[in-house]
Design an enzyme around this catalytic site. Structure first.
Site, PDB file in Angstrom:
ATOM      1  N   ASP A  13      41.869  26.273 -15.712  1.00  0.00           N
ATOM      2  CA  ASP A  13      40.632  27.020 -15.448  1.00  0.00           C
ATOM      3  C   ASP A  13      40.899  28.475 -15.111  1.00  0.00           C
ATOM      4  O   ASP A  13      40.397  28.995 -14.103  1.00  0.00           O
ATOM      5  CB  ASP A  13      39.835  26.364 -14.314  1.00  0.00           C
ATOM      6  CG  ASP A  13      39.662  24.874 -14.497  1.00  0.00           C
ATOM      7  OD1 ASP A  13      39.500  24.443 -15.646  1.00  0.00           O
ATOM      8  OD2 ASP A  13      39.704  24.133 -13.501  1.00  0.00           O
ATOM      9  N   GLU A 192      29.894  24.208 -19.116  1.00  0.00           N
ATOM     10  CA  GLU A 192      30.380  24.509 -17.772  1.00  0.00           C
ATOM     11  C   GLU A 192      31.205  25.787 -17.853  1.00  0.00           C
ATOM     12  O   GLU A 192      31.306  26.428 -18.899  1.00  0.00           O
ATOM     13  CB  GLU A 192      31.239  23.346 -17.247  1.00  0.00           C
ATOM     14  CG  GLU A 192      32.393  22.979 -18.166  1.00  0.00           C
ATOM     15  CD  GLU A 192      33.152  21.734 -17.734  1.00  0.00           C
ATOM     16  OE1 GLU A 192      33.113  21.391 -16.553  1.00  0.00           O
ATOM     17  OE2 GLU A 192      33.808  21.119 -18.600  1.00  0.00           O
TER      18      GLU A 192
END
Length: 536
Positions: A13, A192
Protein backbone atom coordinates in the site's frame (compact mmCIF):
# COMPACT_ATOMS: atom_id res chain seq x y z
CA UNK A 1 17.81 2.00 -13.47
CA UNK A 2 15.19 1.48 -10.81
CA UNK A 3 14.99 -2.22 -9.98
CA UNK A 4 11.66 -3.47 -8.67
CA UNK A 5 10.61 -4.08 -6.05
CA UNK A 6 12.28 -1.03 -4.53
CA UNK A 7 11.12 -2.08 -1.04
CA UNK A 8 11.45 -5.89 -0.95
CA UNK A 9 9.52 -7.98 1.53
CA UNK A 10 6.31 -7.00 3.30
CA UNK A 11 5.81 -3.33 2.30
CA UNK A 12 2.29 -2.94 0.88
CA UNK A 13 0.00 0.00 0.00
CA UNK A 14 2.77 2.51 -0.82
CA UNK A 15 1.92 6.19 -0.43
CA UNK A 16 4.62 8.49 -1.82
CA UNK A 17 5.28 12.19 -1.28
CA UNK A 18 8.07 14.65 -2.05
CA UNK A 19 9.45 17.46 0.11
CA UNK A 20 11.95 19.41 -1.98
CA UNK A 21 14.46 16.91 -3.34
CA UNK A 22 13.52 14.22 -0.82
CA UNK A 23 11.10 11.39 -1.51
CA UNK A 24 9.28 9.41 1.17
CA UNK A 25 7.17 6.26 0.97
CA UNK A 26 4.83 5.13 3.75
CA UNK A 27 3.65 1.52 3.80
CA UNK A 28 1.21 -0.55 5.84
CA UNK A 29 2.42 -2.51 8.87
CA UNK A 30 -0.84 -4.19 9.96
CA UNK A 31 -0.34 -5.86 13.39
CA UNK A 32 3.42 -5.22 13.54
CA UNK A 33 4.68 -2.55 15.95
CA UNK A 34 5.66 0.31 15.72
CA UNK A 35 3.13 1.31 13.07
CA UNK A 36 3.82 2.50 9.49
CA UNK A 37 7.19 2.17 7.77
CA UNK A 38 8.58 5.32 6.13
CA UNK A 39 11.49 5.02 3.70
CA UNK A 40 13.52 7.90 2.26
CA UNK A 41 15.29 8.36 -1.08
CA UNK A 42 16.88 11.16 -3.09
CA UNK A 43 17.11 9.25 -6.38
CA UNK A 44 14.09 6.88 -6.37
CA UNK A 45 16.61 4.02 -6.69
CA UNK A 46 18.00 3.50 -3.18
CA UNK A 47 15.70 3.62 -0.18
CA UNK A 48 16.43 3.66 3.54
CA UNK A 49 14.06 3.10 6.47
CA UNK A 50 14.02 6.37 8.44
CA UNK A 51 11.17 5.97 10.92
CA UNK A 52 8.09 4.18 12.16
CA UNK A 53 6.09 7.11 13.54
CA UNK A 54 3.32 5.30 15.47
CA UNK A 55 5.42 4.21 18.43
CA UNK A 56 3.46 4.91 21.60
CA UNK A 57 0.17 3.91 23.21
CA UNK A 58 -1.56 7.25 22.60
CA UNK A 59 -1.08 6.72 18.85
CA UNK A 60 -1.58 2.98 18.47
CA UNK A 61 -2.54 0.04 20.67
CA UNK A 62 -3.30 -3.16 18.76
CA UNK A 63 -3.51 -5.66 21.62
CA UNK A 64 -6.33 -8.00 20.67
CA UNK A 65 -6.35 -7.03 16.99
CA UNK A 66 -6.75 -10.18 14.86
CA UNK A 67 -4.15 -11.24 12.32
CA UNK A 68 -3.94 -8.91 9.31
CA UNK A 69 -5.77 -6.12 11.13
CA UNK A 70 -4.11 -3.04 12.59
CA UNK A 71 -2.58 -0.35 10.38
CA UNK A 72 -3.97 -0.41 6.85
CA UNK A 73 -3.00 1.79 3.90
CA UNK A 74 -1.47 4.97 5.33
CA UNK A 75 -1.31 8.17 3.29
CA UNK A 76 1.71 10.46 3.65
CA UNK A 77 1.72 14.06 2.41
CA UNK A 78 3.69 17.26 2.89
CA UNK A 79 1.99 20.65 3.10
CA UNK A 80 2.15 23.85 5.16
CA UNK A 81 5.60 22.93 6.46
CA UNK A 82 4.30 19.70 8.00
CA UNK A 83 4.23 16.03 7.19
CA UNK A 84 0.70 14.63 7.43
CA UNK A 85 0.12 10.93 8.01
CA UNK A 86 -3.36 9.45 7.74
CA UNK A 87 -3.89 5.85 8.85
CA UNK A 88 -6.50 3.28 9.79
CA UNK A 89 -6.49 0.98 12.81
CA UNK A 90 -8.69 -1.98 11.83
CA UNK A 91 -10.09 -3.88 14.80
CA UNK A 92 -12.02 -6.62 13.00
CA UNK A 93 -11.48 -8.61 9.82
CA UNK A 94 -13.98 -11.46 9.64
CA UNK A 95 -17.71 -11.20 9.13
CA UNK A 96 -19.73 -8.27 7.88
CA UNK A 97 -18.07 -5.53 9.92
CA UNK A 98 -14.61 -4.02 9.77
CA UNK A 99 -14.52 -1.52 12.69
CA UNK A 100 -11.95 0.68 10.97
CA UNK A 101 -10.93 3.87 12.77
CA UNK A 102 -9.14 6.65 10.89
CA UNK A 103 -6.67 9.12 12.39
CA UNK A 104 -4.26 11.92 11.42
CA UNK A 105 -0.85 12.69 12.94
CA UNK A 106 1.56 15.45 11.91
CA UNK A 107 5.25 16.27 12.34
CA UNK A 108 7.58 19.13 11.37
CA UNK A 109 10.21 16.59 10.27
CA UNK A 110 9.86 13.09 8.90
CA UNK A 111 11.63 11.77 11.99
CA UNK A 112 9.27 13.65 14.28
CA UNK A 113 8.21 14.49 16.78
CA UNK A 114 4.93 13.03 15.60
CA UNK A 115 1.79 14.36 17.27
CA UNK A 116 -0.86 12.47 19.14
CA UNK A 117 -3.57 11.38 16.71
CA UNK A 118 -6.69 13.30 15.77
CA UNK A 119 -9.64 10.97 15.27
CA UNK A 120 -11.39 11.51 11.94
CA UNK A 121 -14.04 8.85 11.21
CA UNK A 122 -14.78 5.12 11.06
CA UNK A 123 -16.88 4.79 7.89
CA UNK A 124 -14.30 2.76 6.00
CA UNK A 125 -10.59 2.19 5.48
CA UNK A 126 -7.79 3.34 3.15
CA UNK A 127 -7.98 7.07 4.02
CA UNK A 128 -6.09 9.84 2.23
CA UNK A 129 -5.72 13.59 2.65
CA UNK A 130 -5.68 15.93 -0.36
CA UNK A 131 -4.31 19.46 0.01
CA UNK A 132 -5.93 21.61 -2.69
CA UNK A 133 -4.12 24.65 -4.09
CA UNK A 134 -6.67 26.99 -2.48
CA UNK A 135 -5.53 25.82 0.98
CA UNK A 136 -8.54 23.62 1.71
CA UNK A 137 -8.02 20.03 2.79
CA UNK A 138 -10.14 17.07 1.83
CA UNK A 139 -10.40 13.64 3.42
CA UNK A 140 -11.19 10.58 1.34
CA UNK A 141 -11.84 6.97 2.32
CA UNK A 142 -13.69 4.01 0.92
CA UNK A 143 -17.02 3.35 2.61
CA UNK A 144 -17.73 -0.15 3.90
CA UNK A 145 -21.26 -1.53 3.50
CA UNK A 146 -21.94 -4.36 5.93
CA UNK A 147 -25.41 -5.03 4.48
CA UNK A 148 -24.35 -7.80 2.12
CA UNK A 149 -23.85 -11.54 2.13
CA UNK A 150 -20.81 -11.22 -0.13
CA UNK A 151 -18.14 -10.78 2.57
CA UNK A 152 -15.86 -13.50 3.77
CA UNK A 153 -12.66 -15.01 2.49
CA UNK A 154 -13.08 -13.36 -0.92
CA UNK A 155 -15.23 -10.23 -0.57
CA UNK A 156 -17.23 -9.12 -3.58
CA UNK A 157 -18.21 -5.72 -4.84
CA UNK A 158 -21.29 -4.75 -2.75
CA UNK A 159 -19.32 -4.32 0.47
CA UNK A 160 -17.08 -1.74 -1.24
CA UNK A 161 -19.61 1.07 -1.57
CA UNK A 162 -17.54 3.85 -3.16
CA UNK A 163 -15.16 6.65 -2.23
CA UNK A 164 -16.31 9.24 0.30
CA UNK A 165 -15.10 12.86 0.18
CA UNK A 166 -15.44 15.37 3.03
CA UNK A 167 -13.68 18.60 3.91
CA UNK A 168 -11.24 18.51 6.81
CA UNK A 169 -10.77 21.55 9.05
CA UNK A 170 -7.19 21.25 10.28
CA UNK A 171 -7.53 24.05 12.81
CA UNK A 172 -10.59 22.48 14.39
CA UNK A 173 -9.26 18.96 13.91
CA UNK A 174 -12.48 17.59 12.47
CA UNK A 175 -14.46 16.95 9.33
CA UNK A 176 -16.93 19.64 8.24
CA UNK A 177 -19.79 19.64 5.79
CA UNK A 178 -21.51 16.52 4.56
CA UNK A 179 -19.68 13.51 3.11
CA UNK A 180 -20.22 12.88 -0.58
CA UNK A 181 -19.83 9.57 -2.36
CA UNK A 182 -17.86 10.78 -5.38
CA UNK A 183 -16.72 7.60 -7.14
CA UNK A 184 -18.27 4.15 -7.33
CA UNK A 185 -15.33 2.61 -9.18
CA UNK A 186 -15.31 0.67 -12.41
CA UNK A 187 -17.04 -2.61 -13.19
CA UNK A 188 -13.92 -4.35 -11.91
CA UNK A 189 -15.20 -3.66 -8.39
CA UNK A 190 -13.73 -3.58 -4.89
CA UNK A 191 -12.86 0.12 -5.06
CA UNK A 192 -10.47 1.32 -2.32
CA UNK A 193 -7.10 3.05 -1.84
CA UNK A 194 -7.96 6.47 -3.30
CA UNK A 195 -5.45 9.27 -3.96
CA UNK A 196 -5.96 12.63 -5.72
CA UNK A 197 -3.45 14.50 -7.90
CA UNK A 198 -4.21 17.88 -9.51
CA UNK A 199 -2.83 18.93 -12.90
CA UNK A 200 -3.93 21.54 -15.45
CA UNK A 201 -7.24 22.06 -13.71
CA UNK A 202 -8.05 18.35 -13.62
CA UNK A 203 -8.45 16.29 -10.48
CA UNK A 204 -6.99 12.85 -11.18
CA UNK A 205 -8.19 10.08 -8.93
CA UNK A 206 -6.37 6.76 -8.69
CA UNK A 207 -7.89 3.87 -6.77
CA UNK A 208 -7.11 0.24 -6.12
CA UNK A 209 -9.58 -2.29 -7.49
CA UNK A 210 -10.05 -6.00 -7.92
CA UNK A 211 -9.02 -7.01 -4.42
CA UNK A 212 -5.44 -7.35 -3.31
CA UNK A 213 -4.88 -10.69 -5.03
CA UNK A 214 -4.15 -11.61 -8.62
CA UNK A 215 -6.96 -9.44 -10.04
CA UNK A 216 -5.53 -6.29 -8.44
CA UNK A 217 -5.27 -3.07 -10.47
CA UNK A 218 -4.74 0.68 -10.36
CA UNK A 219 -7.78 2.38 -11.86
CA UNK A 220 -7.74 6.04 -12.91
CA UNK A 221 -10.46 8.65 -13.36
CA UNK A 222 -10.60 12.45 -13.64
CA UNK A 223 -12.92 15.38 -13.15
CA UNK A 224 -12.88 19.16 -13.40
CA UNK A 225 -14.43 19.27 -9.92
CA UNK A 226 -13.09 17.46 -6.88
CA UNK A 227 -16.56 16.16 -6.05
CA UNK A 228 -17.01 14.82 -9.58
CA UNK A 229 -18.52 13.49 -11.70
CA UNK A 230 -15.45 11.43 -12.64
CA UNK A 231 -14.83 9.92 -16.07
CA UNK A 232 -12.86 6.70 -16.32
CA UNK A 233 -9.51 6.45 -18.06
CA UNK A 234 -9.94 5.24 -21.68
CA UNK A 235 -8.06 2.08 -20.66
CA UNK A 236 -9.83 1.94 -17.28
CA UNK A 237 -6.60 0.85 -15.60
CA UNK A 238 -3.27 2.60 -15.30
CA UNK A 239 -1.61 -0.74 -14.50
CA UNK A 240 -2.46 -4.35 -13.71
CA UNK A 241 -0.94 -7.82 -14.10
CA UNK A 242 -4.28 -9.60 -14.02
CA UNK A 243 -4.11 -10.64 -17.65
CA UNK A 244 -0.37 -11.39 -17.64
CA UNK A 245 0.07 -14.48 -15.43
CA UNK A 246 3.69 -14.93 -16.52
CA UNK A 247 4.77 -11.39 -15.60
CA UNK A 248 7.37 -11.36 -12.79
CA UNK A 249 5.46 -8.69 -10.84
CA UNK A 250 2.01 -9.98 -9.99
CA UNK A 251 -0.92 -8.51 -7.99
CA UNK A 252 0.00 -4.99 -9.17
CA UNK A 253 -2.20 -2.27 -7.70
CA UNK A 254 -2.75 0.25 -4.90
CA UNK A 255 -0.29 3.10 -5.28
CA UNK A 256 0.13 6.82 -5.75
CA UNK A 257 1.70 9.15 -8.30
CA UNK A 258 4.52 11.59 -7.68
CA UNK A 259 6.11 14.32 -9.78
CA UNK A 260 9.86 15.00 -9.71
CA UNK A 261 11.21 18.59 -9.57
CA UNK A 262 11.76 18.30 -13.34
CA UNK A 263 8.16 17.27 -14.02
CA UNK A 264 8.71 13.54 -14.57
CA UNK A 265 5.95 11.33 -13.20
CA UNK A 266 6.28 8.04 -11.35
CA UNK A 267 3.66 5.86 -9.71
CA UNK A 268 4.14 3.48 -6.80
CA UNK A 269 2.26 0.23 -6.57
CA UNK A 270 2.22 -2.91 -4.51
CA UNK A 271 3.16 -6.18 -6.16
CA UNK A 272 4.23 -9.71 -5.31
CA UNK A 273 6.70 -12.21 -6.68
CA UNK A 274 5.13 -15.68 -6.51
CA UNK A 275 7.37 -18.70 -6.18
CA UNK A 276 8.03 -20.29 -9.58
CA UNK A 277 5.24 -22.71 -10.39
CA UNK A 278 3.23 -21.69 -7.31
CA UNK A 279 0.76 -18.90 -6.70
CA UNK A 280 2.30 -18.24 -3.30
CA UNK A 281 4.23 -15.11 -2.33
CA UNK A 282 6.27 -15.51 0.89
CA UNK A 283 7.68 -12.01 0.58
CA UNK A 284 4.17 -10.62 0.81
CA UNK A 285 3.09 -7.53 -1.04
CA UNK A 286 6.12 -5.43 -1.88
CA UNK A 287 6.55 -1.87 -3.15
CA UNK A 288 7.46 -1.13 -6.77
CA UNK A 289 7.74 2.06 -8.84
CA UNK A 290 6.85 2.70 -12.49
CA UNK A 291 7.68 5.61 -14.76
CA UNK A 292 4.67 7.20 -16.44
CA UNK A 293 4.05 9.76 -19.19
CA UNK A 294 1.19 12.09 -19.97
CA UNK A 295 -0.53 11.49 -23.29
CA UNK A 296 -1.81 14.14 -25.66
CA UNK A 297 -5.29 13.25 -24.44
CA UNK A 298 -4.32 14.32 -20.91
CA UNK A 299 -4.25 10.81 -19.48
CA UNK A 300 -1.39 9.14 -17.63
CA UNK A 301 0.04 5.85 -18.92
CA UNK A 302 3.01 3.62 -18.17
CA UNK A 303 6.10 4.82 -20.01
CA UNK A 304 6.64 1.35 -21.51
CA UNK A 305 3.02 1.36 -22.74
CA UNK A 306 0.58 -1.37 -21.96
CA UNK A 307 -0.64 -2.12 -18.47
CA UNK A 308 1.94 -4.57 -17.11
CA UNK A 309 4.56 -3.14 -14.73
CA UNK A 310 8.27 -3.58 -15.45
CA UNK A 311 11.03 -4.90 -13.20
CA UNK A 312 13.55 -2.33 -14.46
CA UNK A 313 12.51 1.29 -14.93
CA UNK A 314 14.41 4.39 -16.04
CA UNK A 315 15.36 6.55 -13.07
CA UNK A 316 15.55 10.36 -12.93
CA UNK A 317 19.28 10.14 -12.18
CA UNK A 318 21.26 7.99 -14.65
CA UNK A 319 24.26 8.04 -12.30
CA UNK A 320 22.46 6.25 -9.48
CA UNK A 321 23.35 2.63 -8.74
CA UNK A 322 21.38 0.33 -6.51
CA UNK A 323 23.13 -0.87 -3.37
CA UNK A 324 23.29 -4.71 -3.47
CA UNK A 325 21.89 -6.77 -0.57
CA UNK A 326 24.37 -7.79 2.12
CA UNK A 327 24.41 -10.14 5.09
CA UNK A 328 23.44 -8.51 8.38
CA UNK A 329 24.67 -9.80 11.75
CA UNK A 330 23.41 -8.21 14.97
CA UNK A 331 25.00 -8.74 18.39
CA UNK A 332 22.48 -6.59 20.32
CA UNK A 333 25.26 -4.69 22.05
CA UNK A 334 23.49 -1.33 21.73
CA UNK A 335 20.74 0.27 23.77
CA UNK A 336 18.01 0.02 21.14
CA UNK A 337 16.60 -2.65 18.90
CA UNK A 338 18.14 -2.60 15.38
CA UNK A 339 15.87 -0.84 12.92
CA UNK A 340 14.89 -3.86 10.83
CA UNK A 341 13.17 -5.61 13.75
CA UNK A 342 9.58 -5.26 14.91
CA UNK A 343 7.29 -6.99 17.38
CA UNK A 344 3.55 -7.61 17.51
CA UNK A 345 0.67 -5.37 18.60
CA UNK A 346 1.65 -3.95 21.97
CA UNK A 347 2.89 -0.42 22.75
CA UNK A 348 4.68 -1.83 25.81
CA UNK A 349 7.67 -3.71 24.38
CA UNK A 350 9.47 -3.63 27.73
CA UNK A 351 7.17 -6.48 28.80
CA UNK A 352 8.33 -8.50 25.79
CA UNK A 353 12.04 -7.79 25.56
CA UNK A 354 14.99 -5.84 26.96
CA UNK A 355 18.54 -5.30 25.75
CA UNK A 356 21.09 -6.46 28.31
CA UNK A 357 24.15 -5.04 26.56
CA UNK A 358 25.22 -8.47 25.35
CA UNK A 359 21.93 -10.04 24.27
CA UNK A 360 18.32 -9.50 23.28
CA UNK A 361 16.42 -10.89 26.26
CA UNK A 362 12.90 -12.07 25.49
CA UNK A 363 10.54 -12.25 28.45
CA UNK A 364 8.45 -15.24 27.49
CA UNK A 365 4.76 -14.38 27.65
CA UNK A 366 1.73 -15.88 25.95
CA UNK A 367 1.72 -18.65 23.36
CA UNK A 368 3.13 -18.19 19.90
CA UNK A 369 0.29 -16.71 17.88
CA UNK A 370 -1.28 -14.77 20.75
CA UNK A 371 -3.12 -11.58 19.79
CA UNK A 372 -2.15 -9.80 23.02
CA UNK A 373 1.36 -10.30 24.45
CA UNK A 374 3.62 -12.43 22.30
CA UNK A 375 7.39 -12.26 22.84
CA UNK A 376 8.39 -12.42 19.20
CA UNK A 377 10.95 -10.07 17.63
CA UNK A 378 11.52 -10.52 13.92
CA UNK A 379 12.56 -8.93 10.66
CA UNK A 380 11.06 -9.20 7.19
CA UNK A 381 12.05 -11.97 4.83
CA UNK A 382 13.29 -9.96 1.83
CA UNK A 383 14.73 -12.75 -0.34
CA UNK A 384 13.40 -16.04 -1.64
CA UNK A 385 16.65 -17.74 -0.63
CA UNK A 386 18.43 -16.96 2.63
CA UNK A 387 19.95 -18.37 5.80
CA UNK A 388 19.26 -17.13 9.32
CA UNK A 389 21.21 -17.98 12.47
CA UNK A 390 20.95 -17.13 16.14
CA UNK A 391 22.69 -18.06 19.40
CA UNK A 392 20.38 -18.78 22.33
CA UNK A 393 20.94 -19.14 26.08
CA UNK A 394 17.80 -20.63 27.63
CA UNK A 395 17.17 -22.95 30.56
CA UNK A 396 13.55 -24.13 30.51
CA UNK A 397 12.18 -25.92 33.52
CA UNK A 398 8.99 -27.40 32.08
CA UNK A 399 7.36 -28.25 28.75
CA UNK A 400 5.30 -25.03 28.79
CA UNK A 401 8.45 -22.98 28.22
CA UNK A 402 10.06 -22.67 24.78
CA UNK A 403 12.32 -20.28 22.88
CA UNK A 404 14.02 -20.36 19.53
CA UNK A 405 14.14 -19.44 15.85
CA UNK A 406 10.91 -18.88 13.95
CA UNK A 407 9.69 -18.47 10.38
CA UNK A 408 6.43 -16.64 11.03
CA UNK A 409 3.42 -15.25 9.21
CA UNK A 410 0.60 -15.39 11.77
CA UNK A 411 -0.99 -17.66 14.34
CA UNK A 412 -1.80 -20.40 11.85
CA UNK A 413 1.26 -20.13 9.58
CA UNK A 414 4.66 -20.66 11.21
CA UNK A 415 7.60 -23.06 11.68
CA UNK A 416 9.37 -22.80 15.05
CA UNK A 417 12.62 -24.54 16.06
CA UNK A 418 12.46 -24.32 19.85
CA UNK A 419 14.55 -25.18 22.86
CA UNK A 420 12.17 -26.61 25.43
CA UNK A 421 12.02 -29.24 28.17
CA UNK A 422 11.03 -32.91 28.03
CA UNK A 423 10.23 -35.19 30.95
CA UNK A 424 12.70 -37.92 29.91
CA UNK A 425 15.24 -35.91 27.93
CA UNK A 426 15.42 -32.67 29.91
CA UNK A 427 16.48 -29.66 27.85
CA UNK A 428 15.81 -30.54 24.23
CA UNK A 429 14.92 -29.31 20.77
CA UNK A 430 11.48 -29.56 19.23
CA UNK A 431 9.81 -28.21 16.09
CA UNK A 432 6.37 -26.63 16.37
CA UNK A 433 4.76 -26.20 12.97
CA UNK A 434 1.39 -24.75 12.00
CA UNK A 435 1.09 -25.24 8.22
CA UNK A 436 -1.91 -23.07 7.47
CA UNK A 437 -4.52 -24.77 9.62
CA UNK A 438 -7.24 -22.16 9.80
CA UNK A 439 -9.33 -21.50 11.83
CA UNK A 440 -8.21 -24.07 14.42
CA UNK A 441 -4.47 -23.24 14.30
CA UNK A 442 -3.63 -26.82 15.23
CA UNK A 443 0.09 -27.54 15.29
CA UNK A 444 2.12 -30.42 13.95
CA UNK A 445 5.32 -31.72 15.57
CA UNK A 446 7.66 -32.84 12.77
CA UNK A 447 10.14 -34.27 15.29
CA UNK A 448 8.49 -37.43 16.57
CA UNK A 449 10.97 -37.45 19.44
CA UNK A 450 12.67 -34.25 20.69
CA UNK A 451 16.45 -34.04 20.36
CA UNK A 452 18.29 -33.87 23.68
CA UNK A 453 20.72 -31.00 24.20
CA UNK A 454 23.92 -31.64 26.18
CA UNK A 455 24.82 -29.39 29.09
CA UNK A 456 23.26 -26.07 29.93
CA UNK A 457 25.20 -23.66 27.71
CA UNK A 458 24.30 -21.78 24.54
CA UNK A 459 23.01 -23.42 21.38
CA UNK A 460 23.19 -22.15 17.80
CA UNK A 461 20.02 -22.44 15.71
CA UNK A 462 19.70 -21.93 11.96
CA UNK A 463 17.19 -22.09 9.14
CA UNK A 464 17.84 -22.33 5.41
CA UNK A 465 14.99 -21.21 3.18
CA UNK A 466 15.08 -21.84 -0.55
CA UNK A 467 11.82 -20.93 -2.21
CA UNK A 468 9.23 -23.39 -0.94
CA UNK A 469 11.65 -25.35 1.24
CA UNK A 470 12.83 -24.75 4.79
CA UNK A 471 15.34 -26.84 6.74
CA UNK A 472 16.40 -26.28 10.36
CA UNK A 473 19.78 -27.09 11.88
CA UNK A 474 21.57 -26.69 15.20
CA UNK A 475 24.99 -26.99 16.83
CA UNK A 476 26.72 -26.53 20.13
CA UNK A 477 29.01 -23.49 19.58
CA UNK A 478 32.35 -24.70 18.23
CA UNK A 479 30.83 -27.92 16.90
CA UNK A 480 29.44 -28.92 13.52
CA UNK A 481 26.04 -27.92 12.19
CA UNK A 482 23.54 -30.79 12.28
CA UNK A 483 20.30 -30.82 10.35
CA UNK A 484 17.26 -31.38 12.51
CA UNK A 485 13.86 -32.56 11.35
CA UNK A 486 12.44 -32.99 7.85
CA UNK A 487 12.22 -30.46 5.07
CA UNK A 488 9.13 -28.33 5.69
CA UNK A 489 6.88 -26.32 3.39
CA UNK A 490 8.07 -22.71 3.47
CA UNK A 491 5.55 -21.66 0.84
CA UNK A 492 2.72 -21.79 3.36
CA UNK A 493 4.38 -18.86 5.17
CA UNK A 494 2.86 -16.59 2.54
CA UNK A 495 -0.13 -14.43 1.73
CA UNK A 496 -1.78 -17.23 -0.20
CA UNK A 497 -1.09 -20.01 2.32
CA UNK A 498 -3.84 -21.08 4.70
CA UNK A 499 -6.84 -18.80 4.27
CA UNK A 500 -5.57 -17.33 1.03
CA UNK A 501 -4.76 -14.01 -0.59
CA UNK A 502 -7.89 -12.11 0.46
CA UNK A 503 -7.49 -12.85 4.16
CA UNK A 504 -3.74 -12.61 4.73
CA UNK A 505 -2.12 -9.25 4.06
CA UNK A 506 1.37 -9.20 5.57
CA UNK A 507 4.38 -11.35 4.69
CA UNK A 508 6.95 -13.78 6.05
CA UNK A 509 9.12 -12.76 9.01
CA UNK A 510 12.15 -14.52 10.43
CA UNK A 511 13.17 -13.97 14.02
CA UNK A 512 13.31 -14.97 17.66
CA UNK A 513 10.41 -16.06 19.84
CA UNK A 514 9.73 -17.29 23.37
CA UNK A 515 6.63 -18.35 25.25
CA UNK A 516 5.89 -19.44 28.78
CA UNK A 517 2.33 -20.58 29.21
CA UNK A 518 3.02 -21.39 32.87
CA UNK A 519 2.99 -17.63 33.47
CA UNK A 520 6.44 -17.26 35.03
CA UNK A 521 7.85 -15.13 32.17
CA UNK A 522 11.15 -17.00 31.93
CA UNK A 523 13.98 -15.14 30.16
CA UNK A 524 15.58 -16.25 26.89
CA UNK A 525 18.81 -14.52 25.81
CA UNK A 526 19.61 -14.26 22.11
CA UNK A 527 23.25 -13.25 21.78
CA UNK A 528 23.30 -12.68 18.02
CA UNK A 529 21.10 -12.89 14.95
CA UNK A 530 22.27 -13.12 11.34
CA UNK A 531 20.28 -12.77 8.11
CA UNK A 532 22.23 -13.83 5.02
CA UNK A 533 20.55 -13.45 1.62
CA UNK A 534 21.76 -15.69 -1.19
CA UNK A 535 20.02 -13.88 -4.06
CA UNK A 536 18.18 -10.65 -4.83
Amino acid sequence: MITNPILPGFNPDPSICRAGADYYIATSTFEWYPGVQIHHSTDLVNWRLVCRPLDRESQLDMRGNPDSCGVWAPCLSYADGLFWLVYTDVKRLDGNFKDAHNYIVTAPSITGPWSDPVYVNSSGFDPSLFHDDDGRKWFLNMVWNHRTDSVGGSPKHPAFAGILLQEYDADAGKLIGKPQNVFAGSDHGLVEGSHVFKRDGWYYLTVAEGGTGYEHAVTMARSRALAGPYELHPDTFLMTSKDAPEAPLQRAGHGQMIETPDGEVYHTHLCSRPLPGLRRSPLGRETALQKCTWGEDGWLRLAQRGLVPDVTVESPDPESRRTPPVAVRRTFAGERLPDEFQWLRTPHPDRLFTLTGSALRLHARESIGSWFEQALVARRQEHLKFRAETTLRFEPGNFQQAAGLVHYYNRHKFHFLAVTWHEQLGRSLSILSCPGDWPDSRMEFPLKTPVALPGDGPVDLAMDVDGAEIVFSHRIPGGEWQRIGPMLDASVISDEGGRGEHASFTGAFVGMAAFDTSGSAIAADFEQFAYMPEEG
